[in-house]
Design an enzyme around this catalytic site. Structure first.
Site, short mmCIF file in Angstrom:
data_model
loop_
_atom_site.label_atom_id
_atom_site.label_comp_id
_atom_site.label_asym_id
_atom_site.label_seq_id
_atom_site.Cartn_x
_atom_site.Cartn_y
_atom_site.Cartn_z
N GLN A 60 10.05 -0.96 -1.91
CA GLN A 60 10.98 -2.28 -2.55
C GLN A 60 12.05 -1.72 -3.65
OE1 GLN A 60 9.11 -6.15 -3.42
NE2 GLN A 60 9.81 -6.25 -1.23
N PHE A 61 11.17 -0.96 -4.59
CA PHE A 61 11.97 -0.47 -5.71
C PHE A 61 11.63 0.88 -6.01
CE2 PHE A 61 14.48 -4.08 -7.31
CZ PHE A 61 13.69 -5.32 -6.77
N HIS B 274 12.07 -2.23 -12.52
CA HIS B 274 12.76 -2.46 -11.48
C HIS B 274 14.10 -1.65 -11.77
CE1 HIS B 274 10.02 -5.30 -10.96
NE2 HIS B 274 10.36 -6.01 -9.81
N SER C 87 0.83 -1.26 -0.09
CA SER C 87 0.09 -0.01 0.01
C SER C 87 0.87 1.28 0.04
CB SER C 87 -1.07 -0.08 1.18
OG SER C 87 -1.61 -1.03 1.32
N GLU C 88 1.54 1.40 -0.89
CA GLU C 88 2.27 2.69 -1.28
C GLU C 88 1.62 4.18 -0.81
OE1 GLU C 88 2.29 0.29 -3.46
OE2 GLU C 88 4.30 -0.81 -3.65
#
Lengths: 305, 323
Positions: free
Chosen positions: B80-81, B127, B57-58
């Site tokens: 995470q990226f 990524h 849930s960014e």
């Protein structure tokens, strides 16, 4: 509620006469906001959206500072409230920091509940669902109060959501949903106290309160363009102010009216004399980078002198 | 003891957790798993209350960080990226970056956001993003890119102590690159660029994974004496270090992986144009990625500056003569 209604009326008048910016009236919704504000504990945290003046006043907010907010001064973000968040304009964006504040309260084992208000339109935002999800996982002491005045500017609820009953929004997260009509401030007040206890013992709660927006979305809107014919007539039936009025004796009403008149006059006069003192530069960072210092110097030469 | 960027980051987080019970770390897979790059290896086990997995849930994460920071916790958020952290731009812009200004310092948001960024590890689409310019254009936040283990460690410590938001983009290509031992607990000053190699002929300003590449190339160029600057602080930019360097050498080259137009290179060239023009003996240049979506990894080396392009760019600037 009467203070809020009088304030809203005065604010609209100030806007129409060029002395206030765009302003969102809460007419018809005072029961929700004032009931909420009175029910909260003093150290609870209110995460308002932008229509919460009733709750803010119930918690002791400065009337003139709120006028300053809508009058375009950052001064207006200091309403004299120690525990509450400032007004949040971007829709539903307050739901996520409400989670952060509630998480911090739990982390520190504080006996504190966060109340986050939002409109019916806000229930469409991803922020809202992400907040519900997290609040449910961590059983945060967080109450989401949905002011369903049935319109998000001009968009009726049926175009906003498949749920006519917005209290259902928590079902997929296991968050209990509660519903009330917005006409009875006493019922709202009692319910909010119950929800406060539930939030502390069981976790997040949602309450959807159906109200009627008796004025335009803001002074920049013309609701006549889209409101259904019977909406405002129905609104009168559910207006919380006349609903409570029979329960208040005449002497109290008279005295209250005088107090309100005095408060509002003082607030308007003080507001009209206000000016922003602090420089935006000083408050962008605690440690001002050199590049910004240079910009401030330019500003002082070109703008401030 | 040998170090690396990732070990520098891990030791900074450990150091911070050991010294402040109000620090909270969250992100996807950072608890039991220690983070997909092992930045948070071993931390949840030592500080189970303070280190936890966030759901995916960014939007929520940055907003939560805002609220936690206001409520006097110290959040350190791992995305995470960098390709998945773009929702953070919204919350930083609408709230965290302006909370201090909005409330005239009554409320403010000491929070740290960190994410791996950049290409070079052969990862799938999204990524390998370089979004530093997007964050740099937000008032009220800082953006740093550490290119050495000591800077990764020290800047993270400094960011944790800073009273306002800091975004740290970590060049993932350099995560496991071996380096000399670092001084644990030593803060690196924010807001500054670092001169990695002094020189007289050309100022090369770069950051992230480009830095060791540029350093390696310039150390081998015996006939050209380049000055190499690690920009490090993307926002705010250290004007003085750049200006003094370019006034000295008279030539400037910016090298970055992110796409060219509206990138950080454009900002640096503007600074050079404004302050160094009388000293320039060649037009300042940028060697950057192209204005195309980040390419897939198989042929990425055909689109990001490599040794060949960097050497050519250096030679062209050195050969330039005003007519």
């Amino acid at each position: 509620m009467c203070l809020t209604r009088a304030f809203d009326q005065k604010a609209i008048y100030l806007q129409r006469t060029g002395r206030l910016g765009t302003f969102p009236s809460s007419k018809g919704q005072e029961g929700l906001f004032v009931g909420l504000g009175l029910a909260m504990a003093s150290k609870d945290c209110l995460c308002p959206y932008y229509r919460d003046q009733g709750a803010l006043f119930a918690r002791g907010a400065s009337l003139e500072r709120l006028l300053a907010y809508w009058g375009g001064m950052e001064l207006g973000n200091d309403l004299g409230l120690a525990y509450d968040m400032p007004i949040s304009v971007p829709i539903a964006s307050q739901t996520t920091y409400a989670c952060g504040i509630a998480f911090a309260a739990k982390f520190k084992s504080e006996n504190k509940v966060v109340f986050c208000t939002l409109g019916d339109g806000a229930t469409s935002k991803g922020d809202f669902y992400e907040a519900l999800n997290f609040a449910a996982i961590h059983k945060l002491a967080l109450v989401f109060v949905i002011n369903n005045n049935q319109f998000a500017i001009s968009t009726p609820l049926a175009e906003q959501s498949p749920n006519a009953d917005l209290s259902e929004k928590g079902l997929s997260f296991g968050i209990p949903g509660h519903s009330l009509l917005g006409n009875d401030i006493i019922a709202i007040y009692e319910k909010m106290q119950q929800l406060r206890q539930l939030a502390l013992t069981e976790g997040p709660q949602i309450i959807a309160i159906k109200t009627f927006r008796m004025h335009d979305h803001t002074t920049a809107d013309d609701a006549q363009r889209y409101l259904p014919e019977n909406y405002l007539a129905d609104a009168e039936k559910y207006d919380p102010v006349p609903t409570l009025a029979p329960k208040i004796c005449a002497a109290v009403k008279t005295k209250q009216a005088q107090i309100i008149e005095t408060k509002i006059t003082a607030a308007v006069n003080n507001y009209l004399a206000l000016n922003e003192q602090d420089s935006a530069f000083t408050h962008t960072f605690a440690n001002m980078p050199k590049s910004l210092v240079k910009q401030k110097q330019f500003w002082e030469e070109e703008y401030a002198s | 003891m040998q170090a690396s960027l990732i070990l520098g980051i891990n030791s900074a987080l450990l150091h911070a957790l050991e010294n402040d019970a109000n620090i909270v770390l969250f992100g996807q897979d950072i608890a039991q798993n220690g983070g997909v790059f092992r930045a948070t290896e071993g931390l949840m086990q030592k500080f189970p209350k303070q280190v936890f997995n966030s759901p995916i849930s960014e939007v929520l994460m940055t907003g939560m960080g805002t609220g936690m920071a206001i409520a006097k916790l110290k959040p350190i958020i791992e995305f995470q990226f960098s390709g998945f952290m773009l929702s953070a731009i919204e919350q930083l812009l609408i709230h965290a970056g302006r909370m201090r200004s909005r409330t005239r310092s009554r409320l403010h948001c000491p929070m740290v956001i960190r994410a791996p960024y950049g290409s070079g590890i052969g990862a799938p689409e999204h990524h390998s993003e370089s979004p530093e310019a997007l964050f740099a254009h937000i008032p009220g936040i800082r953006v740093v890119i550490p290119a050495t283990a000591q800077r990764a460690h020290g800047l993270l410590l400094a960011a944790i102590d800073e009273p306002d938001p800091v975004v740290i983009l970590e060049p993932k290509k350099l995560y496991h690159r071996q380096s000399a031992a670092i001084q644990v607990g030593l803060k690196t000053k924010l807001d500054q660029a670092f001169i990695e190699k002094t020189g007289t002929d050309l100022s090369i300003i770069t950051w992230g994974a480009m830095l060791p590449l540029v350093k390696e190339i310039t150390e081998k160029l015996t006939n050209i004496n380049c000055e190499v600057i690690d920009l490090c602080s993307i926002s705010p930019i250290d004007h003085d270090t750049i200006i003094n360097s370019v006034k000295k050498t008279g030539r400037a080259l910016v090298v970055h992986e992110a796409c060219q137009s509206f990138g950080v290179g454009a900002e640096i060239l503007a600074i050079i144009a404004e302050h160094c023009t009388p000293y320039l003996i060649a037009p300042p240049k940028r060697l950057t990625g192209f204005d195309i979506p980040t390419p897939y990894f198989k042929n990425e080396h055909q689109y990001f500056p490599q040794a060949k392009q960097i050497i050519n760019a250096i030679r062209k600037i050195m050969e330039y003569h005003y007519a």
